[in-house]
Design a protein around this motif. Structure first.
Motif, PDB file in Angstrom:
ATOM      1  N   ARG A 278      14.531 -39.565   0.836  1.00  0.00           N
ATOM      2  CA  ARG A 278      14.456 -38.271   0.166  1.00  0.00           C
ATOM      3  C   ARG A 278      15.524 -37.299   0.634  1.00  0.00           C
ATOM      4  O   ARG A 278      15.533 -36.141   0.204  1.00  0.00           O
ATOM      5  CB  ARG A 278      13.076 -37.650   0.427  1.00  0.00           C
ATOM      6  CG  ARG A 278      11.912 -38.538   0.053  1.00  0.00           C
ATOM      7  CD  ARG A 278      11.866 -38.864  -1.430  1.00  0.00           C
ATOM      8  NE  ARG A 278      10.678 -39.656  -1.756  1.00  0.00           N
ATOM      9  CZ  ARG A 278      10.321 -40.007  -2.985  1.00  0.00           C
ATOM     10  NH1 ARG A 278      11.080 -39.629  -4.006  1.00  0.00           N
ATOM     11  NH2 ARG A 278       9.247 -40.721  -3.193  1.00  0.00           N
ATOM     12  N   GLY A 279      16.436 -37.754   1.496  1.00  0.00           N
ATOM     13  CA  GLY A 279      17.408 -36.851   2.081  1.00  0.00           C
ATOM     14  C   GLY A 279      18.682 -36.690   1.284  1.00  0.00           C
ATOM     15  O   GLY A 279      18.765 -37.043   0.100  1.00  0.00           O
ATOM     16  N   PHE A 280      19.701 -36.193   1.947  1.00  0.00           N
ATOM     17  CA  PHE A 280      20.970 -35.862   1.305  1.00  0.00           C
ATOM     18  C   PHE A 280      21.958 -37.026   1.303  1.00  0.00           C
ATOM     19  O   PHE A 280      22.775 -37.138   0.393  1.00  0.00           O
ATOM     20  CB  PHE A 280      21.627 -34.680   2.035  1.00  0.00           C
ATOM     21  CG  PHE A 280      20.887 -33.387   1.927  1.00  0.00           C
ATOM     22  CD1 PHE A 280      21.165 -32.494   0.904  1.00  0.00           C
ATOM     23  CD2 PHE A 280      19.919 -33.049   2.855  1.00  0.00           C
ATOM     24  CE1 PHE A 280      20.490 -31.288   0.799  1.00  0.00           C
ATOM     25  CE2 PHE A 280      19.241 -31.835   2.778  1.00  0.00           C
ATOM     26  CZ  PHE A 280      19.523 -30.957   1.740  1.00  0.00           C
ATOM     27  N   GLU A 281      21.940 -37.839   2.368  1.00  0.00           N
ATOM     28  CA  GLU A 281      22.941 -38.893   2.510  1.00  0.00           C
ATOM     29  C   GLU A 281      22.274 -40.238   2.773  1.00  0.00           C
ATOM     30  O   GLU A 281      21.848 -40.533   3.895  1.00  0.00           O
ATOM     31  CB  GLU A 281      23.920 -38.572   3.658  1.00  0.00           C
ATOM     32  CG  GLU A 281      25.023 -37.605   3.275  1.00  0.00           C
ATOM     33  CD  GLU A 281      24.659 -36.145   3.504  1.00  0.00           C
ATOM     34  OE1 GLU A 281      25.300 -35.280   2.894  1.00  0.00           O
ATOM     35  OE2 GLU A 281      23.734 -35.880   4.299  1.00  0.00           O
ATOM     36  N   PHE A 282      22.159 -41.042   1.730  1.00  0.00           N
ATOM     37  CA  PHE A 282      21.594 -42.377   1.850  1.00  0.00           C
ATOM     38  C   PHE A 282      22.013 -43.164   0.619  1.00  0.00           C
ATOM     39  O   PHE A 282      21.744 -42.751  -0.509  1.00  0.00           O
ATOM     40  CB  PHE A 282      20.069 -42.320   1.944  1.00  0.00           C
ATOM     41  CG  PHE A 282      19.412 -43.672   2.116  1.00  0.00           C
ATOM     42  CD1 PHE A 282      19.106 -44.146   3.380  1.00  0.00           C
ATOM     43  CD2 PHE A 282      19.097 -44.455   1.012  1.00  0.00           C
ATOM     44  CE1 PHE A 282      18.490 -45.382   3.542  1.00  0.00           C
ATOM     45  CE2 PHE A 282      18.488 -45.692   1.166  1.00  0.00           C
ATOM     46  CZ  PHE A 282      18.181 -46.160   2.438  1.00  0.00           C
ATOM     47  N   TYR A 283      22.682 -44.315   0.824  1.00  0.00           N
ATOM     48  CA  TYR A 283      23.158 -45.094  -0.325  1.00  0.00           C
ATOM     49  C   TYR A 283      23.467 -46.520   0.132  1.00  0.00           C
ATOM     50  O   TYR A 283      23.620 -46.790   1.327  1.00  0.00           O
ATOM     51  CB  TYR A 283      24.404 -44.446  -0.919  1.00  0.00           C
ATOM     52  CG  TYR A 283      24.748 -44.930  -2.318  1.00  0.00           C
ATOM     53  CD1 TYR A 283      23.975 -44.540  -3.408  1.00  0.00           C
ATOM     54  CD2 TYR A 283      25.820 -45.763  -2.550  1.00  0.00           C
ATOM     55  CE1 TYR A 283      24.272 -44.969  -4.697  1.00  0.00           C
ATOM     56  CE2 TYR A 283      26.137 -46.209  -3.832  1.00  0.00           C
ATOM     57  CZ  TYR A 283      25.351 -45.813  -4.897  1.00  0.00           C
ATOM     58  OH  TYR A 283      25.648 -46.241  -6.171  1.00  0.00           O
TER      59      TYR A 283
END
Length: 480
Positions: A278-283
């Motif tokens: 659910r965060g800003f930086e994850f891929y």
């Protein structure tokens, strides 16, 4: 044996590391216990595997700048998922089939040979893209020899056809590839092989414009399919989803479907799509099965095309990192993520408080601070709202009445406050890993996870806990 061109490319990359080593290592935002590029840009983890007693993580790497381009495969190894060794470059763009980049892929053990599959990226004189699924092998796990193309582009797809993930089931090998159809919708495409070199196209097992999905992205990247607790899980990164309430807030998403794949008909019957983080930086997450029988995941702590040029570390000649390795568990049809137990080896100088009460006030607890720490926060009673302020740069806020958990941070682009949220029926615990410029928050034993980069003032190590209402909790901190 590597070609002369590839050897020269690797030599140039190594020279770049040596040239800028002191600049990179002097950055106060350099992470302490996460994987990072030695110089330049890091993105997708590749070839995550437990092989011959060691964990291998390869990664997309541009050594010559902090932007994207003709990617290499960098390489780390570890015996314990905690202490990592930088290995020589595994793959470099050099041949007709990968001259514009060795793109993402996976690794398998084929009769003792560590075997890599990756996408070769080629651009012709007119700028048109061509992609090939390629193979490379190694006897020692360090030196790789390219074997060339094993899968060419099938009919019905654009050249956005990449990121092969390979696994074995019974006597057959399978490969799933992220794709874009000629009608410009994302697909996950399945192949089968007896020998890893000759592949039979089985078809798209899932994708946009299907009955259960409707319009669901114009490209699906980084697919990963595996069995967990009797179910088949398909992880994929769809591009082109529109924000929907608290969902899909990043420019591109990473999530999963749970269902059952019929390997004979290539039909995947599945449920709805769920975001992994659910965060800003994850891929670009990738998983592996280790010798302990655990399904482990590691991901890129970044998102493509999202203000990359504004990252504070660019001036120090590097950008991006990978997440901590996480163990996956399937509970009531939902993936839970927990940090691997080996990370406890990093713990030192424990400080703990029990049955702390905060009521309509904010407090700082002696010793509960730092910039490279692990925190466990267990709630016994909560009425109203609880928040944790971290290094004057981020806040975790839970509204008990609204059933919403929020991660706020100061944007590294413009300094304004931005947020990511999820609905959460009850907040029971937070397990937080804070590094010099990152945070990973595991909520309620991994029911939800928030991952983000943070760039506070390096000297600010403060942690403040506040309640609008009443909260009784235990808290434990370790330096890492």
């Amino acid at each position: 044996m590597k070609s002369a061109i590839e050897q020269r490319q690797i030599q140039l990359a190594q020279m770049e590391i040596e040239k800028y080593r002191s600049i990179v290592e002097a950055d106060p935002y350099r992470l302490s216990y996460h994987l990072m590029p030695p110089v330049g840009l890091m993105n997708d983890p590749n070839g995550f595997i437990h092989w011959n007693g060691a964990y291998h993580v390869f990664y997309q790497w541009m050594p010559f700048k902090t932007g994207h381009g003709a990617k290499f495969w960098g390489h780390y190894t570890s015996c314990d998922l905690v202490h990592w060794k930088l290995e020589p470059v595994a793959l470099a763009p050099s041949e007709w089939f990968d001259k514009n980049g060795c793109y993402s892929g996976s690794a398998v053990d084929n009769h003792g040979l560590l075997t890599l599959f990756y996408t070769g990226n080629v651009k012709d004189e007119d700028g048109n893209r061509h992609t090939y699924q390629c193979m490379a092998v190694s006897e020692n796990g360090i030196d790789f020899v390219k074997k060339g193309v094993v899968v060419t582009l099938p009919d019905g797809y654009t050249a956005h056809f990449r990121d092969p993930k390979v696994w074995k089931k019974d006597d057959d090998w399978y490969m799933i590839v992220g794709a874009q159809s000629e009608s410009l919708d994302g697909k996950a495409v399945l192949f089968r092989s007896k020998n890893l070199t000759q592949w039979e196209y089985l078809g798209a097992i899932a994708g946009g414009k299907q009955k259960q999905l409707g319009e669901f992205g114009y490209m699906w990247e980084c697919p990963d399919l595996f069995e967990l607790d009797g179910q088949d899980v398909l992880i994929v990164c769809p591009q082109g989803l529109q924000a929907k309430g608290m969902h899909y807030q990043n420019v591109y998403q990473a999530g999963y479907f749970v269902g059952r794949l019929n390997y004979e008909t290539a039909e995947f019957v599945h449920g709805s799509f769920t975001e992994l983080d659910r965060g800003f930086e994850f891929y670009a997450p990738q998983t592996t099965l280790d010798a302990k029988g655990r399904r482990l995941l590691i991901a890129w702590m970044g998102v493509p095309d999202q203000d990359e040029e504004k990252h504070p570390t660019i001036q120090q000649r590097w950008i991006h990192a990978l997440t901590l390795p996480r163990e996956l568990r399937l509970i009531d049809g939902k993936l839970h993520q927990v940090p691997v137990e080996e990370l406890q080896k990093l713990r030192k100088n424990e400080i703990a408080y029990t049955n702390v009460t905060v009521a309509n006030e904010e407090i700082s607890l002696e010793g509960i601070s730092g910039n490279v720490i692990e925190l466990k926060f267990d709630i016994h009673q909560l009425e109203g709202m609880i928040e944790m302020q971290i290094r004057n740069n981020a806040r975790l806020i839970y509204h008990h009445d609204e059933r919403v958990l929020t991660l706020e941070r100061k944007s590294f682009v413009n300094g304004l406050t931005e947020k990511r949220q999820c609905r959460l029926e009850h907040l029971l615990s937070l397990h937080i890993f804070l590094d010099t410029s990152s945070i990973e928050v595991f909520v309620n034993g991994g029911e939800e996870v928030f991952t983000a980069r943070l760039f506070p003032y390096p000297s600010n190590h403060s942690i403040v806990i506040a309640a609008n209402g009443k909260c009784i909790f235990d808290i434990t901190k370790w330096n890492l």
